[in-house]
Design an enzyme around this catalytic site. Structure first.
Site, mmCIF file in Angstrom:
data_model
loop_
_atom_site.group_PDB
_atom_site.id
_atom_site.type_symbol
_atom_site.label_atom_id
_atom_site.label_comp_id
_atom_site.label_asym_id
_atom_site.label_seq_id
_atom_site.Cartn_x
_atom_site.Cartn_y
_atom_site.Cartn_z
ATOM 1 N N CYS C 122 0.836 -1.201 0.000
ATOM 2 C CA CYS C 122 0.000 0.000 0.000
ATOM 3 C C CYS C 122 0.874 1.255 0.000
ATOM 4 C CB CYS C 122 -0.945 -0.035 1.200
ATOM 5 S SG CYS C 122 -2.132 1.320 1.240
ATOM 6 N N CYS C 123 1.904 1.281 0.849
ATOM 7 C CA CYS C 123 2.828 2.425 0.870
ATOM 8 C C CYS C 123 3.468 2.617 -0.505
ATOM 9 C CB CYS C 123 3.952 2.205 1.887
ATOM 10 S SG CYS C 123 3.483 2.533 3.604
ATOM 11 N N CYS C 211 -0.374 7.712 7.882
ATOM 12 C CA CYS C 211 -1.761 7.523 7.445
ATOM 13 C C CYS C 211 -2.646 7.149 8.632
ATOM 14 C CB CYS C 211 -1.834 6.412 6.403
ATOM 15 S SG CYS C 211 -1.155 6.913 4.812
ATOM 16 N N CYS C 214 -2.837 3.481 9.874
ATOM 17 C CA CYS C 214 -1.534 2.907 10.225
ATOM 18 C C CYS C 214 -0.796 3.721 11.285
ATOM 19 C CB CYS C 214 -0.681 2.760 8.970
ATOM 20 S SG CYS C 214 -1.379 1.590 7.783
ATOM 21 N N CYS C 239 8.400 3.470 5.312
ATOM 22 C CA CYS C 239 7.408 3.400 4.251
ATOM 23 C C CYS C 239 8.047 3.347 2.878
ATOM 24 C CB CYS C 239 6.481 4.601 4.330
ATOM 25 S SG CYS C 239 7.321 6.157 4.023
#
Lengths: 251, 251, 251, 251
Positions: C122-123, C211, C214, C239
């Site tokens: 996702c990062c 985020c 997270c 990240c």
């Protein structure tokens, strides 16, 4: 009324269907829509239109669902969308705005331009363009809009209509609004009776739910539309999803 | 109807007054109450019964107001009570429970006994006994209860009654419910129209407001009483303030 | 040491500069960076690296700033970014992820895949690719990373380095970390002493901020890195912004 | 050192004991206290002094615990006190203020007088008087105060002392501070290592916890005392619980 698949509906067809279905239950309208169109998708906002998903899941497997992620939804809404995905075991097309467009607006006007310039510009980029892109890929869509949601703009929403705002070229996009005649109370009765999951924000005074900076909880007895774009007039409180409502002679 | 001060009302007097005032506006009922009794107090719960204070302040200076601080109110409610105190420049008798009684209950059963044993025991100590102590000092009181708040227990609330539950010895305590016939919507229209301050919790989905552990926000279209003692039956959802409602032939 | 503009720094140059600047104050490092490079940008995460902006604004007008909007930041972070924009009267390049990439991941794995599959995927889509796109347009960048933020990955962060992770082709991207040797306490002393605005989340127990799904508040005395990707090992808690830290012999 | 029960400690005894125990572990100090006194109680504030309860429960059954409920604690603190009660299967004396005193203050000055007049008057009524009443019933008490909590007032807190502030008549009240020499970090290491329950507020940026209106979360790296009575000077930041700290020559 039996309709043959792949026929393009004319205004006359739609008028006839509207007359036939206007007083039917949402489930019947939904069943007709899902039967009539193979390439049809349910629009899910992350709010109480989840009832459409619950109803559809009881009619048919493998329904198409999409949701517009503007990049500014509430954390609770992202959680809710994922909860629905898991509980109904469905894939959801989460449509995202174009990077260059978002970047352009934000660099120029910052992240909260809507409070000053109105929400249309931001909604245009984050909601309507992604929606247009999505709708270009289907023949029909199903929404949860209801007449009682906004007396200024939704009072005459039909249960079926040609969505001329998002039709293109030679093709008429059909739009179904199975909940058009239901009240908010009916929607919530359905949610409780069917143990449908709901967005946690509804436990915090939110009724209508959109983007985080443009939605707020309402006071007791306040109309739900007061929780949206509260700095603007009621007649402007449409994001462009339902632009057809603003076009005259729209059925 | 002209009544002479310091006369003890009989049931017959009250019946006549109820007939006369049942259909009058809250302000008229309130004006009558405040004129008739010198030693009369308004019960303020920290919720939308603040309208009584707003109305009373427009009728007369130096009104008496009391509020029961159970020791378990929401932080927002304490803030609201103080906001009302400042804005209307009134002193509020904030009545507190007896230390020994609270200590006895909590040592034995902890701080959340009501979830298991029902709210009556805790309400008895934290609300009803302090209320009884306060009411023993006045001739009449004014409450914000309404018929629409709880169909199971408040459907027949009169605008004026003898409060036999809190009367003592030779004296009849008179109870006025000027908002009995108003709906929640009317109360909120008044709040908006008169810019009356309101408890911040109303911005978070709360309608009815009591103690923090026994009050919660309600979902859209849910009846406000579902936000109170939600683990109990509707007919039990009275804290004892309005015990007269539970006594048959109560008017 | 006087350096001529537009010269490409070699490893040897950088080593010499690092030796010269390692013990200098952040403001001196920053002043050198801003003087040396015209096309240089400050990376702003929406957290306490705002001090870089405050320092830079005191050195020079028209600084470049960018921030990565992953589409999943906290509402408070969006508000803070806009507050900084207004207060320092700067334009901020808010870089947004690619729609097709986000849509692909989310359709396949939902909106919370990171809890199961780790945050890298996702990062990669929401942070690193947009960063790479941004960094391709500049000669150097300035970050707020500090050695004390993550003993497992940042213990040897230099104040100046070649960022080989984001260099491309014939060109070396230079990376400045003016706060590398400062502690969290020093950063916060600077914030208080200079009345620098800060993210509201810092008032809610958050130290490090990324985020929304997270990041979490930490307990008293907990290391700030425990507030990030708490389901993963410390050594994985990067990240990709600072991938260079993970490359051996990274100068 | 063997001490015989029921002997009244003199200043000389205490000085000897302090010399002997000053460098011992909290558990050893606690074990001594619990062995020496039958009628001894642990003061539990609803914050991280819960470690005393965890330690004591491992030493002895049927420990006495008390907590002052000022009537203005956070909802989270009431929940935490009850969680401790259940988890350790202990009864907790929750001491409550006197109704007449609270009512008098509130009627005169409202519910937030401390912001204007300082916290001493309110603390006196809601905390210190109830404490005095409780302490009159025991021979010794155990507190969680530490030197590092307030450099201005607690820097010399001994592990054992005569509490002359709450002694009465012919009897010396003994006060144990087993955590006096521990740091906040040590307390939290103990909590994590022993899986001790903690107040939810610690997950929201709170370190020190008192009454709701007089406690707030602190920023990263801020001293915990900044979260208490932030409108007053550090040297005044004692509620009166530990008045002995303010008396000179306090052994």
């Amino acid at each position: 009324m039996t309709l043959i698949k792949d026929i393009t509906f004319t205004q006359a067809d739609i008028a006839k269907l509207e007359a036939e279905y206007a007083n039917k239950r949402p489930q019947e309208i939904l069943a007709f829509a899902l039967k009539q169109f193979d390439n049809i998708t349910i629009s899910f906002s992350g709010a109480e239109d989840v009832v459409l998903i619950d109803m559809a899941a009881k009619i048919k497997r493998n329904i198409q669902i999409f949701s517009i992620d503007t990049g500014r939804l509430h954390p609770e809404t992202y959680q809710f969308i994922d909860k629905v995905r898991k509980q109904y075991r469905v894939k959801i097309d989460v449509i995202f705005p174009d990077a260059a467009e978002v970047e352009g607006l934000v660099k120029e006007k910052g992240l909260f331009s809507f409070y000053k310039d109105g929400h249309k510009e931001c909604c245009g980029i984050r909601k309507v363009k992604p929606l247009r892109r999505k709708l270009a890929t289907v023949d029909a869509w199903i929404t949860g809009q209801r007449k009682d949601q906004n007396p200024a703009t939704r009072a005459t929403v039909p249960v079926i209509q040609i969505d001329s705002a998002f039709s293109s070229g030679d093709r008429n996009l059909i739009k179904f609004n199975p909940l058009a005649n239901w009240t908010s109370a009916q929607v919530w009765q359905y949610i409780h009776a069917n143990e449908v999951p709901y967005n946690e924000l509804h436990n915090q005074g939110f009724i209508s739910i959109g983007c985080q900076p443009c939605t707020r909880a309402v006071l007791p007895n306040q109309h739900e539309r007061l929780g949206r774009w509260w700095w603007e007039n009621a007649a402007d409180k449409e994001c462009g999803f339902h632009e057809i409502n603003l076009i005259s002679n729209n059925n």
